[in-house]
Design a protein around this motif. Structure first.
Motif, short mmCIF file in Angstrom:
data_model
loop_
_atom_site.label_atom_id
_atom_site.label_comp_id
_atom_site.label_asym_id
_atom_site.label_seq_id
_atom_site.Cartn_x
_atom_site.Cartn_y
_atom_site.Cartn_z
N ASN A 304 -7.22 6.01 1.19
CA ASN A 304 -8.65 5.68 1.34
C ASN A 304 -8.82 4.22 1.75
OD1 ASN A 304 -9.23 8.23 0.58
ND2 ASN A 304 -10.25 7.72 -1.34
N CYS A 305 -8.03 3.33 1.12
CA CYS A 305 -8.15 1.90 1.42
C CYS A 305 -7.73 1.61 2.86
CB CYS A 305 -7.32 1.09 0.43
SG CYS A 305 -5.63 1.66 0.28
N THR A 306 -6.69 2.30 3.32
CA THR A 306 -6.22 2.10 4.71
C THR A 306 -7.32 2.49 5.69
OG1 THR A 306 -4.08 2.79 3.88
CG2 THR A 306 -4.28 2.59 6.25
N GLN A 307 -8.03 3.58 5.35
CA GLN A 307 -9.05 4.07 6.27
C GLN A 307 -10.36 3.28 6.18
OE1 GLN A 307 -9.43 8.36 5.66
NE2 GLN A 307 -7.24 8.43 5.25
N CYS A 309 -10.80 -0.01 5.07
CA CYS A 309 -10.75 -1.46 5.25
C CYS A 309 -11.22 -1.85 6.66
CB CYS A 309 -9.33 -1.98 5.02
SG CYS A 309 -9.20 -3.77 5.25
N PRO A 310 -12.31 -2.60 6.76
CA PRO A 310 -12.83 -2.94 8.10
C PRO A 310 -11.89 -3.87 8.87
CG PRO A 310 -14.07 -4.08 6.39
CD PRO A 310 -13.14 -3.16 5.69
N GLN A 311 -11.01 -4.55 8.16
CA GLN A 311 -10.07 -5.47 8.82
C GLN A 311 -8.74 -4.79 9.14
OE1 GLN A 311 -11.17 -8.56 9.44
NE2 GLN A 311 -13.09 -8.07 8.40
N ALA A 312 -8.61 -3.52 8.86
CA ALA A 312 -7.34 -2.79 9.05
C ALA A 312 -6.18 -3.56 8.42
CB ALA A 312 -7.08 -2.54 10.54
N ASN A 313 -6.41 -3.98 7.18
CA ASN A 313 -5.47 -4.89 6.53
C ASN A 313 -4.55 -4.20 5.53
OD1 ASN A 313 -4.48 -7.54 6.17
ND2 ASN A 313 -5.56 -7.68 4.20
N ILE A 314 -4.68 -2.86 5.36
CA ILE A 314 -3.84 -2.17 4.36
C ILE A 314 -2.90 -1.22 5.08
CG2 ILE A 314 -3.83 -0.80 2.23
CD1 ILE A 314 -5.42 -3.36 1.94
N ALA A 315 -1.61 -1.34 4.77
CA ALA A 315 -0.62 -0.46 5.39
C ALA A 315 0.60 -0.35 4.48
CB ALA A 315 -0.20 -1.02 6.75
N TRP A 316 1.51 0.54 4.84
CA TRP A 316 2.76 0.67 4.09
C TRP A 316 3.61 -0.57 4.35
CZ3 TRP A 316 3.88 4.30 0.52
CH2 TRP A 316 3.06 5.43 0.48
N ARG A 317 4.08 -1.22 3.28
CA ARG A 317 4.87 -2.44 3.40
C ARG A 317 6.21 -2.28 2.70
NH1 ARG A 317 2.14 -7.11 4.31
NH2 ARG A 317 4.16 -7.68 5.14
#
Lengths: 549, 199
Positions: A304-307, A309-317
């Motif tokens: 949900n956070c990945t989708q 986030c308006p900055q596209a700042n969440i991803a698998w790290r």
């Protein structure tokens, strides 16, 4: 019901196959002696070296992850992976497709369990649930953290029923949205359910009953639905789910997690879409704010956070494995209990699959007058299996607290040092399950073609032997993986002990965090505990293990 | 060689060669097995421990059709010294449901080569429990053995689960409507009192 008695002639009885066709027990071979002595020598050497070395402060200690060179190539690969995957992760389609696929398999499991053959090895319900999912889940955590929770069919079906929409926010009035009562806002319900699940699995033998497996599946989905209808967000995932809480704890050791790409972006964020969601995307099901998240325990990787986030700042790290257990994760008493229970139950799983287990249990049952399925005897054994590690662990933490001598609260020492139990439980869990996964999950295409097992016969002796002879990995390779896992688990546990004792010294004051002459004996009780547990796990792996089916 | 000796030897070798049931750590649960040396249908066996006796029950075939002859064999030996039980065993049958109908006796069998054998025919498909009863040293012994006849379909769990979910959905729906009504009453008390929905 209409029953008629018939005669059974003597000659007929002599050729009765029911007297001689019970199959023999098949066992996974135990670790050879050379491997056992090798691992034991490493464990003892690690104990001695670490008992003599000073307690590490927060800045001290060897970090193998940081030793890996991070050049231009590494950055390039990471950026390429990110560019390739982030657009996919920001749409709901991938997760929705996976959820639909897993939910379809789940419904097939229920159907096969209720209407299929009762022969466990020929029914999709038992093979898929216990041989593939239950054993494979821990490997999934090893590679992709808590990603399973994102496609869990219990939560997916509960969400579809509640929100009446395949993804996103859906209907807001579908749930009462109550806050979970304060007394339930801990992992005690999940801990008790995990113990209950172990009792059902090993005591009641639910793993060999497709019908009971289907009933359990239905129960879990009803529980998830009830929770979704009554409580806000995903209370089931956060507090009640025994699988989710186990996955959550293990995933703190995983090398991948959903995290901010740039911490500064999150620090400047004032809208917190990851927490609140947006018009289209639901809020975080477990009340996480990505910019402040320090541990993976409560993250269900739902995306949900990945989708949102308006900055596209969440991803698998990528991250250092075990980093959270080392020092980032916050100690909590209820979570610490679950960690100790996890450690106890993983060892107990191995113990019940030893060839000597059943005769010993029978003997004990006869002494106390237990009959039938010996559930009373099993329950006593399960209680002892929980109690003994707990007593030993409490003893080790009490001794450590006395050696610290700085007035640290007993509860704080107990919960802080419990993180050392996690890699021990996880590594043995992986090593134990390797046998199940490699030798007992065959014939899946055949099962998918005939999920109900209609007309199928039980597994023959020849098929048993074929599975035994073809583990899907060379036998020595299997031993190497099992031994390496135990050593890695101990290595991480030792690092956690040293780092956490250092933090207890540093935070509670009194003694300097790094003081070799004074501090070296302070970690001996906990080092003895983690080494002892590793040697116990090694002893379990050294024995042949009876195949599940 | 006396005529009974081959029989005894066969039984002895059977018990020496046959390991415990396949369900490795679960006593009292049936396990299905296939005979390698013949084309016979699979059988089902269950081991259990009760009082002073270790009991093995076997059913053949494992899944009889309605109207087909089925057999149950029972072998009981004392845990202390391995001596076989040689009295009589009474067999009966009941439905394996939450509310079972009354139990029907099948027959009482004397020992035959240390084994008690009961043949029977069940005319209707369903899940059943075969119960074996015997007395030893003044103590009653009762052993239940599950048996499936034909292909009975069980939709009860689905109906129960669906019923629970449906009840919850209805309950939540009613509670939400009341919430909305209360909210409207707070915002528009006059309209609410006259029953005007305010559309």
């Amino acid at each position: 019901m209409a029953v008629t008695a018939t005669d059974v002639g003597i000659g007929d009885a002599l050729i009765d196959p029911a007297l001689c066709d019970t199959p023999g027990m098949m066992t996974h071979p135990g670790l050879p002696t050379a491997w056992v002595w090798g691992v034991a020598a490493i464990a003892v050497a690690m104990f001695l070296w670490n008992a003599a070395a000073p307690v590490a402060g927060r800045a001290a200690g060897f970090n193998a992850w940081s030793a890996i060179p991070r050049g231009r190539l590494g950055r390039g690969i990471r950026e390429w992976l990110l560019d390739a995957t982030l657009p996919i992760l920001r749409t709901p389609w991938l997760l929705l497709t996976l959820r639909l696929l897993v939910a379809t398999l789940f419904i097939m499991v229920i159907a096969a369990g209720l209407f299929g053959t009762p022969i466990p090895e020929r029914n999709l319900a038992t093979v898929l649930t216990w041989n593939l999912w239950w054993t494979g889940l821990v490997f999934a955590v090893f590679f992709v953290g808590s990603a399973w929770c994102a496609i869990c069919p219990w939560e997916a079906i509960a969400g579809w029923i509640t929100r009446r929409h395949p993804w996103g926010r859906g209907r807001a009035d579908g749930s009462l949205g109550l806050r979970v009562p304060r007394m339930l806002r801990n992992v005690w319900p999940a801990t008790l359910m995990f113990i209950g699940l172990t009792w059902l699995e090993l005591g009641m033998g639910i793993t060999t009953s497709p019908y009971a497996t289907a009933l359990l599946s239905l129960f879990m989905v009803v529980l998830a639905t009830a929770s979704a209808l009554l409580f806000e967000r995903s209370a089931m995932c956060r507090w009640f789910c025994p699988v989710g809480r186990t996955v959550g704890l293990y995933s703190t050791l995983s090398p991948v997690a959903l995290r901010p790409l740039d911490a500064e972006v999150c620090a400047r964020c004032e809208t917190l879409e990851c927490y609140h969601g947006d018009d289209r995307i639901a809020p975080c099901p477990t009340h996480q704010v990505m910019g402040r998240m320090r541990e993976n325990t409560d993250c269900t990787s739902c995306g949900n956070c990945t989708q949102s986030c308006p900055q596209a700042n969440i991803a698998w790290r990528w991250r250092e494995p075990g980093r959270e257990a080392l020092d980032a994760a916050r100690p909590r008493v209820d979570t610490a209990w679950l960690m100790v229970v996890l450690l106890a139950l993983t060892g107990f799983h191995g113990l019940t699959m030893m060839p000597f287990w059943e005769p010993t249990l029978r003997d004990f049952a006869h002494r106390i007058g237990d009959s039938g399925q010996l559930l009373l005897s099993f329950s006593v054994a399960l209680s002892l299996a929980l109690l003994i590690p707990l007593i030993v662990y409490t003893g080790a933490t009490t001794l450590t607290r006395r050696l610290l001598g700085n007035g640290a609260e007993p509860g704080r020492v107990f919960s802080t040092l419990a993180f050392a139990c996690l890699p021990l439980a996880f590594s043995y869990h992986l090593a134990h399950n390797l046998n199940h996964l490699l030798r007992e999950t065959g014939d899946l295409p055949v099962l998918l073609a005939n999920p109900l097992g209609q007309g199928a016969l039980p597994l023959s002796e020849a098929e048993h032997y074929l599975r035994y002879l073809n583990p899907g990995l060379p036998q020595d390779g299997l031993f190497l993986f099992q031994s390496s896992l135990l050593v890695l688990g101990l290595w991480l546990a030792v690092r956690i002990v040293r780092r956490r004792i250092g933090s207890l010294l540093g935070r509670t004051g009194g003694v300097a965090p790094v003081n070799g002459a004074v501090a070296r004996w302070r970690n001996v009780p906990m080092l003895g505990f983690v080494t002892g547990v590793t040697l116990y796990h090694l002893w379990l792996l050294a024995h042949p293990m009876i195949m599940r089916m | 060689m006396p005529p009974r000796l081959p029989t005894l030897m066969m039984l002895l070798s059977t018990w020496l060669l046959c390991a415990p049931v396949q369900a490795h750590h679960v006593l009292g649960r049936p396990a299905y097995a296939l005979s390698e040396d013949s084309n016979t249908p699979p059988s089902m066996a269950m081991e259990t421990q009760i009082g002073d006796y270790f009991v093995t029950m076997m059913a053949f075939p494992a899944f009889p059709r309605p109207g087909e002859t089925a057999r149950v064999n029972l072998y009981a030996r004392r845990i202390e010294d391995g001596a076989p039980f040689t009295g009589e065993v009474a067999f009966s049958l009941r439905d394996d449901t939450w509310l079972p109908a009354s139990e029907e006796p099948i027959g009482t069998q004397p020992v035959d080569d240390n084994v008690f054998r009961q043949g029977f025919i069940i005319s209707e498909a369903g899940e059943y429990i075969v119960t074996a009863r015997f007395h030893a040293a003044g103590q009653p012994y009762v052993i239940d053995f599950p048996m499936r006849v034909g292909d009975p379909a069980s939709v009860t769990p689905l109906v129960v689960a669906g019923g629970v979910v449906l009840s919850l959905l209805v309950g939540v729906n009613v509670a939400q409507r009341r919430r909305i009504a209360r909210r409207r009453a707070r915002v528009h008390p006059a309209r609410s009192a006259t029953g005007d929905g305010g559309a």
